[in-house]
Design a protein around this motif. Structure first.
Motif, PDB file in Angstrom:
ATOM      1  N   ASN A 163      69.736  52.674  65.701  1.00 48.32           N
ATOM      2  CA  ASN A 163      70.574  53.462  64.807  1.00 48.32           C
ATOM      3  C   ASN A 163      69.698  54.194  63.793  1.00 48.32           C
ATOM      4  N   VAL A 164      68.995  55.229  64.303  1.00 48.00           N
ATOM      5  CA  VAL A 164      68.052  55.971  63.472  1.00 48.00           C
ATOM      6  C   VAL A 164      68.604  57.347  63.137  1.00 48.00           C
ATOM      7  N   ARG A 165      68.104  57.935  62.070  1.00 51.88           N
ATOM      8  CA  ARG A 165      68.528  59.284  61.684  1.00 51.88           C
ATOM      9  C   ARG A 165      68.065  60.307  62.725  1.00 51.88           C
ATOM     10  N   TYR A 166      66.795  60.211  63.106  1.00 52.89           N
ATOM     11  CA  TYR A 166      66.227  61.115  64.111  1.00 52.89           C
ATOM     12  C   TYR A 166      65.239  60.324  64.962  1.00 52.89           C
ATOM     13  N   LYS A 167      65.368  60.438  66.276  1.00 55.77           N
ATOM     14  CA  LYS A 167      64.440  59.722  67.157  1.00 55.77           C
ATOM     15  C   LYS A 167      63.022  60.277  67.069  1.00 55.77           C
ATOM     16  N   VAL A 168      62.884  61.540  66.675  1.00 54.92           N
ATOM     17  CA  VAL A 168      61.541  62.131  66.595  1.00 54.92           C
ATOM     18  C   VAL A 168      60.874  61.847  65.255  1.00 54.92           C
ATOM     19  N   GLU A 169      61.622  61.245  64.297  1.00 59.59           N
ATOM     20  CA  GLU A 169      61.007  60.917  63.004  1.00 59.59           C
ATOM     21  C   GLU A 169      59.800  60.015  63.239  1.00 59.59           C
ATOM     22  N   GLY A 170      58.674  60.358  62.645  1.00 59.48           N
ATOM     23  CA  GLY A 170      57.438  59.616  62.853  1.00 59.48           C
ATOM     24  C   GLY A 170      56.484  60.309  63.797  1.00 59.48           C
ATOM     25  N   GLY A 228      63.509  52.274  61.985  1.00 55.61           N
ATOM     26  CA  GLY A 228      62.665  53.367  62.465  1.00 55.61           C
ATOM     27  C   GLY A 228      61.780  53.900  61.365  1.00 55.61           C
ATOM     28  N   PRO A 229      60.895  54.837  61.684  1.00 55.03           N
ATOM     29  CA  PRO A 229      59.991  55.426  60.691  1.00 55.03           C
ATOM     30  C   PRO A 229      60.751  56.128  59.577  1.00 55.03           C
ATOM     31  N   ILE A 230      60.200  56.055  58.378  1.00 53.54           N
ATOM     32  CA  ILE A 230      60.833  56.659  57.205  1.00 53.54           C
ATOM     33  C   ILE A 230      60.150  57.969  56.807  1.00 53.54           C
ATOM     34  N   CYS A 231      59.232  58.452  57.629  1.00 52.94           N
ATOM     35  CA  CYS A 231      58.571  59.737  57.421  1.00 52.94           C
ATOM     36  C   CYS A 231      57.672  59.988  58.613  1.00 52.94           C
ATOM     37  N   ASN A 232      56.926  61.072  58.547  1.00 49.27           N
ATOM     38  CA  ASN A 232      55.964  61.405  59.600  1.00 49.27           C
ATOM     39  C   ASN A 232      54.550  61.190  59.066  1.00 49.27           C
ATOM     40  N   PRO A 233      53.890  60.114  59.487  1.00 47.79           N
ATOM     41  CA  PRO A 233      52.580  59.765  58.928  1.00 47.79           C
ATOM     42  C   PRO A 233      51.440  60.566  59.521  1.00 47.79           C
TER      43      PRO A 233
END
Length: 371
Positions: free
Chosen positions: A171-178, A302-307
């Protein structure tokens, strides 16, 4: 006397062998650095190669080496990673020359971008989220925020294989996040939201090398696990030298079945990915979200940003220590103090527990969003 002569002969032979080996290694280093930095073109032989569809950067390097165009795959990949061609190498048939430097080879194998057609540049800092990138795209009139978000939502595993590492039903906002790689992107009149998202994902693939993938596998981590951890480190720590140490803290707390209690995992859902709130209140900690590591044990959903690469490498090369707690001691540099016990952590603050978190001083969590 005979034994002495044999002993001396052995010593001389060993010294000669050492000199030969040292010279060989020295020559290799010189050749490696030459291939890594050379910009000259010399007369050589033409070689035609075929790059199959879906080839990774590592696979392309192997093809170049097998055809005598490069000596060192690692030097090629290192140079590619730091070049404007990262994420742009394309499948196809190419005629290269053994006298070409590797930058020229990359240029021939990459998507051609006429410098005259570049209208502007989009800077995506480390730690930006899908929502922040979308806002910036709209601000720069590249596309609307909605178009960018829709493009992110439309990506499938067929488009980007790493999405196969996202847990089913997450249940993530965006699967591509990260996975949207932080970099500077040239924007032309032909740039669309879809092509921009694809480029960012390709740039991740170009930078997440086979060596890194293998290291993650050895650690029992998928690409999704890696970017999930790296994203928390990116939002928590702007002091680069401490990132492997914070990676170690995360590992230790997970091993101890302790809640991570990282403020940025609250701010991400609380601000809809915009990080336009800097401090977390006690009421905020109760937000109902699978990202909230105060409310739920283990990793956020899931990731909370794009590192960026620094934080990804911190996850793959964490410090081994016994620290479980940390807090900021220098707001300007973002430097932290680390502690092994809760008592030490409390004593450092004069016994005043200023927040419900066990692990971190939360005001550092928005350090990277304005880079």
């Amino acid at each position: 006397m005979v034994k002495f002569v044999k002993w001396m002969i052995g010593i001389v032979a060993a010294m000669l062998l050492f000199i030969v080996v040292a010279t060989y290694i020295g020559d290799l280093k010189v050749a490696y650095n030459e291939e890594l930095t050379n910009t000259a073109t010399t007369k050589g032989e033409d070689v035609t190669i075929v790059i199959p569809e879906g080839s990774s950067s590592k696979e392309i390097a192997k093809i170049l080496k097998a055809n005598g165009l490069i000596r060192f795959e690692k030097a090629f990949l290192e140079r590619l990673q730091d070049s404007e061609y990262a994420g742009r190498l394309q499948a196809g048939t190419y005629t290269l020359n053994t006298g070409m430097n590797t930058l020229d080879m990359m240029a021939m194998m990459s998507v051609a971008v006429d410098s005259d057609s570049v209208l502007q540049k989009l800077v995506v800092p480390e730690g930006f989220t899908v929502d922040q990138i979308a806002e910036r795209c709209e601000e720069q009139d590249i596309c609307s925020a909605k178009e960018f978000k829709n493009a992110c939502q439309s990506v499938t595993k067929a488009d980007f294989s790493y999405l196969g590492d996202v847990p089913e039903g997450a249940n993530v906002r965006y699967k591509v996040e990260g996975y949207l790689f932080p970099a500077t992107y040239d924007i032309t009149k032909d740039t669309t939201a879809e092509s921009l998202v694809a480029w960012m994902l390709d740039t991740f693939k170009a930078n997440y090398t086979e060596e890194m993938q293998n290291k993650a596998t050895e650690m029992g981590l998928t690409s999704y696990d890696v970017v999930n951890r790296a994203a928390m480190i990116e939002r928590e720590c702007k002091y680069e030298q401490e990132r492997p140490r914070i990676a170690g803290v995360i590992n230790n707390r997970l091993d101890e079945d302790m809640k991570l209690q990282i403020d940025s995992t609250v701010l991400y859902p609380l601000t809809s990915g915009l990080y336009n709130k800097s401090e977390v209140t006690y009421d905020d900690l109760e937000i109902e979200s699978p990202y909230n590591t105060y409310k739920y044990s283990g990793m956020p959903v899931g990731p909370i940003c794009n590192p960026g690469l620094s934080c990804i490498n911190a996850v793959l090369n964490p410090e081994s220590h016994e620290y479980l707690y940390y807090h900021v001691i220098n707001e300007e540099t973002g430097e932290h103090e680390f502690y092994k016990t809760y008592e030490e952590h409390m004593d450092s603050q004069g016994g005043n527990d200023t927040e419900s978190s066990d692990s971190d001083e939360g005001e550092s969590s928005d350090d990277s969003d304005d880079e």
